[in-house]
Motif scaffolding. Structure first.
Motif, PDB file in Angstrom:
ATOM      1  N   GLY A 161      64.790  46.962  52.432  1.00  0.00           N
ATOM      2  CA  GLY A 161      64.628  47.215  51.009  1.00  0.00           C
ATOM      3  C   GLY A 161      63.288  46.738  50.489  1.00  0.00           C
ATOM      4  N   GLY A 162      62.813  45.604  51.025  1.00  0.00           N
ATOM      5  CA  GLY A 162      61.573  45.010  50.521  1.00  0.00           C
ATOM      6  C   GLY A 162      60.343  45.820  50.838  1.00  0.00           C
ATOM      7  N   ILE A 163      60.263  46.369  52.046  1.00  0.00           N
ATOM      8  CA  ILE A 163      59.069  47.123  52.452  1.00  0.00           C
ATOM      9  C   ILE A 163      58.852  48.333  51.540  1.00  0.00           C
ATOM     10  CG2 ILE A 163      58.127  48.638  54.237  1.00  0.00           C
ATOM     11  CD1 ILE A 163      59.170  46.748  56.318  1.00  0.00           C
ATOM     12  N   LEU A 164      59.886  49.150  51.385  1.00  0.00           N
ATOM     13  CA  LEU A 164      59.725  50.356  50.578  1.00  0.00           C
ATOM     14  C   LEU A 164      59.569  50.020  49.095  1.00  0.00           C
ATOM     15  CD1 LEU A 164      62.031  53.123  52.081  1.00  0.00           C
ATOM     16  CD2 LEU A 164      59.624  52.654  52.466  1.00  0.00           C
ATOM     17  N   TYR A 165      60.154  48.909  48.662  1.00  0.00           N
ATOM     18  CA  TYR A 165      59.974  48.500  47.265  1.00  0.00           C
ATOM     19  C   TYR A 165      58.512  48.161  46.998  1.00  0.00           C
ATOM     20  CZ  TYR A 165      60.585  46.012  42.859  1.00  0.00           C
ATOM     21  OH  TYR A 165      60.484  45.602  41.554  1.00  0.00           O
ATOM     22  N   LEU A 166      57.897  47.450  47.933  1.00  0.00           N
ATOM     23  CA  LEU A 166      56.480  47.097  47.781  1.00  0.00           C
ATOM     24  C   LEU A 166      55.598  48.345  47.850  1.00  0.00           C
ATOM     25  CD1 LEU A 166      56.277  43.831  49.945  1.00  0.00           C
ATOM     26  CD2 LEU A 166      56.230  44.029  47.440  1.00  0.00           C
ATOM     27  N   VAL A 167      55.953  49.274  48.747  1.00  0.00           N
ATOM     28  CA  VAL A 167      55.199  50.526  48.843  1.00  0.00           C
ATOM     29  C   VAL A 167      55.298  51.303  47.528  1.00  0.00           C
ATOM     30  CG1 VAL A 167      55.117  52.788  49.968  1.00  0.00           C
ATOM     31  CG2 VAL A 167      55.404  50.721  51.349  1.00  0.00           C
ATOM     32  N   ALA A 168      56.514  51.359  46.957  1.00  0.00           N
ATOM     33  CA  ALA A 168      56.712  52.081  45.700  1.00  0.00           C
ATOM     34  C   ALA A 168      55.919  51.427  44.567  1.00  0.00           C
ATOM     35  CB  ALA A 168      58.204  52.115  45.353  1.00  0.00           C
ATOM     36  N   LEU A 169      55.898  50.094  44.528  1.00  0.00           N
ATOM     37  CA  LEU A 169      55.140  49.389  43.504  1.00  0.00           C
ATOM     38  C   LEU A 169      53.634  49.655  43.641  1.00  0.00           C
ATOM     39  CD1 LEU A 169      56.784  45.852  43.165  1.00  0.00           C
ATOM     40  CD2 LEU A 169      56.774  47.709  41.487  1.00  0.00           C
ATOM     41  N   PHE A 170      53.160  49.618  44.877  1.00  0.00           N
ATOM     42  CA  PHE A 170      51.743  49.860  45.135  1.00  0.00           C
ATOM     43  C   PHE A 170      51.356  51.276  44.736  1.00  0.00           C
ATOM     44  CE2 PHE A 170      48.277  51.191  48.010  1.00  0.00           C
ATOM     45  CZ  PHE A 170      47.317  50.255  47.640  1.00  0.00           C
ATOM     46  N   TYR A 171      52.198  52.247  45.079  1.00  0.00           N
ATOM     47  CA  TYR A 171      51.920  53.647  44.739  1.00  0.00           C
ATOM     48  C   TYR A 171      51.889  53.819  43.231  1.00  0.00           C
ATOM     49  CZ  TYR A 171      52.158  58.739  44.865  1.00  0.00           C
ATOM     50  OH  TYR A 171      51.885  60.078  44.697  1.00  0.00           O
ATOM     51  N   TYR A 172      52.843  53.194  42.539  1.00  0.00           N
ATOM     52  CA  TYR A 172      52.878  53.313  41.077  1.00  0.00           C
ATOM     53  C   TYR A 172      51.644  52.667  40.445  1.00  0.00           C
ATOM     54  CZ  TYR A 172      54.550  53.045  36.281  1.00  0.00           C
ATOM     55  OH  TYR A 172      54.661  53.175  34.924  1.00  0.00           O
ATOM     56  N   TYR A 173      51.206  51.548  41.025  1.00  0.00           N
ATOM     57  CA  TYR A 173      50.024  50.849  40.516  1.00  0.00           C
ATOM     58  C   TYR A 173      48.772  51.716  40.669  1.00  0.00           C
ATOM     59  CZ  TYR A 173      46.315  47.363  40.082  1.00  0.00           C
ATOM     60  OH  TYR A 173      45.192  46.681  39.703  1.00  0.00           O
ATOM     61  N   ILE A 174      48.687  52.439  41.789  1.00  0.00           N
ATOM     62  CA  ILE A 174      47.503  53.261  42.060  1.00  0.00           C
ATOM     63  C   ILE A 174      47.549  54.586  41.301  1.00  0.00           C
ATOM     64  CG2 ILE A 174      46.200  54.496  43.841  1.00  0.00           C
ATOM     65  CD1 ILE A 174      45.896  51.476  43.977  1.00  0.00           C
ATOM     66  N   ARG A 175      48.693  55.284  41.349  1.00  0.00           N
ATOM     67  CA  ARG A 175      48.790  56.641  40.800  1.00  0.00           C
ATOM     68  C   ARG A 175      49.392  56.697  39.399  1.00  0.00           C
ATOM     69  NH1 ARG A 175      48.373  60.504  44.859  1.00  0.00           N
ATOM     70  NH2 ARG A 175      48.251  61.942  43.091  1.00  0.00           N
ATOM     71  N   LYS A 176      49.993  55.605  38.957  1.00  0.00           N
ATOM     72  CA  LYS A 176      50.588  55.528  37.621  1.00  0.00           C
ATOM     73  C   LYS A 176      51.799  56.445  37.432  1.00  0.00           C
ATOM     74  CE  LYS A 176      47.487  52.588  36.472  1.00  0.00           C
ATOM     75  NZ  LYS A 176      47.836  51.138  36.438  1.00  0.00           N
ATOM     76  N   HIS A 177      52.414  56.839  38.519  1.00  0.00           N
ATOM     77  CA  HIS A 177      53.695  57.537  38.421  1.00  0.00           C
ATOM     78  C   HIS A 177      54.483  57.288  39.695  1.00  0.00           C
ATOM     79  CE1 HIS A 177      52.748  60.858  41.226  1.00  0.00           C
ATOM     80  NE2 HIS A 177      51.536  60.791  40.730  1.00  0.00           N
ATOM     81  N   GLN A 178      55.790  57.499  39.582  1.00  0.00           N
ATOM     82  CA  GLN A 178      56.681  57.171  40.692  1.00  0.00           C
ATOM     83  C   GLN A 178      56.500  58.156  41.837  1.00  0.00           C
ATOM     84  OE1 GLN A 178      60.791  57.099  39.587  1.00  0.00           O
ATOM     85  NE2 GLN A 178      61.470  56.090  41.454  1.00  0.00           N
TER      86      GLN A 178
END
Length: 260
Positions: A161-178
């Motif tokens: 759960g943690g790995i993909l959660y961090l990936v999702a957070l990073f993607y949102y931080y960079i692209r500003k959407h989910q």
């Protein structure tokens, strides 16, 4: 010679196809919020109840030539495909593990992955009704699979759960959407509960490769205007990666280590 082993293998396959028939109900009804228990199986075109002799896994589809026995509406090839896949899963697990608790555990796990995969393909969702109870249920892997320990279960859930959660957070931080749904995060946590940390990394690595290849294959026929709109569900590739780990993960990992 028809030995006991062959007989059990045949029964395993038939049992698997029957469970696959039930999975078709789950795949069809759960995303719509319908009960998977009632009403009984019926034709979606004419709503006629399907009698048991028209509801035999794979066989009925072939005998009916892919059409409803009453209104002659076409039956989706999806139904026998799911039944066949589930039957082959049961057969493969029997040859891999024999009649053991590990085979039983992995069959239930694999059946849930099959349902999740086809729902994700159709609707781009992974129902919490499958993944969240799955995390709890498959946390019992340490009771059924000899090499699993409770610490492996906990670390697998947290890592998955943690790995993909961090990936999702990073993607949102960079692209500003989910860019990644919460369903994928819960799914990998469920996979971690069943396979541990090693299974999580194998699943994520293998699923990413298969997902990339699948995405490229899906985009090739599409025009340039369609490529940006294409949505490739990640759930089926994670599920396939987990199944590959169960059957061949450890030999592949050992081969890779030796290669390095």
């Amino acid at each position: 010679m028809f030995t006991l082993s062959v007989f059990i293998a045949v029964i395993s396959f038939i049992f698997g196809t029957c469970i696959g028939s039930f999975l078709n109900v789950v795949i069809c009804r759960m995303p719509e919020g319908q009960s998977i228990v009632s009403p009984p199986s019926h034709c979606p075109a004419c709503n006629h109840a399907i009698p048991c002799y028209f509801n035999l896994p794979i066989i009925s589809f072939l005998l009916l030539r892919g059409k409803c026995g009453f209104c002659k509406a076409p039956i989706s090839i999806r139904y026998p495909v799911v039944e066949l896949i589930t039957g082959l899963l049961a057969l493969g697990l029997f040859f891999k593990f024999g009649l053991t608790t590990a085979a039983f555990f992995y069959f239930i796990f694999g059946a849930v992955l099959i349902a999740i995969s086809f729902i994700d393909l159709d609707h781009q969702i992974i129902p919490d009704k499958l993944s969240l109870p799955g995390i709890i249920i498959f946390s019992t892997s340490c009771l059924f699979v000899p090499q699993m320990r409770f610490v492996s279960v906990v670390s697998g859930i947290l890592t998955g759960g943690g790995i993909l959660y961090l990936v999702a957070l990073f993607y949102y931080y960079i692209r500003k959407h989910q860019g990644m749904g919460g369903g994928d995060i819960k799914l990998l946590a469920m996979i971690g509960a069943a396979t541990g940390v090693e299974g999580v990394f194998f699943t994520l690595f293998t699923g990413s490769i298969l997902g990339t290849l699948g995405g490229v294959a899906a985009m090739l026929p599409a025009g340039k205007s369609q490529i940006k709109q294409a949505k490739i569900p990640f759930g089926p590739f994670l599920s396939l990666g987990a199944i590959l780990y169960i059957f061949w993960g450890k030999p592949i990992i050992q081969w890779y280590i030796n290669l390095l």
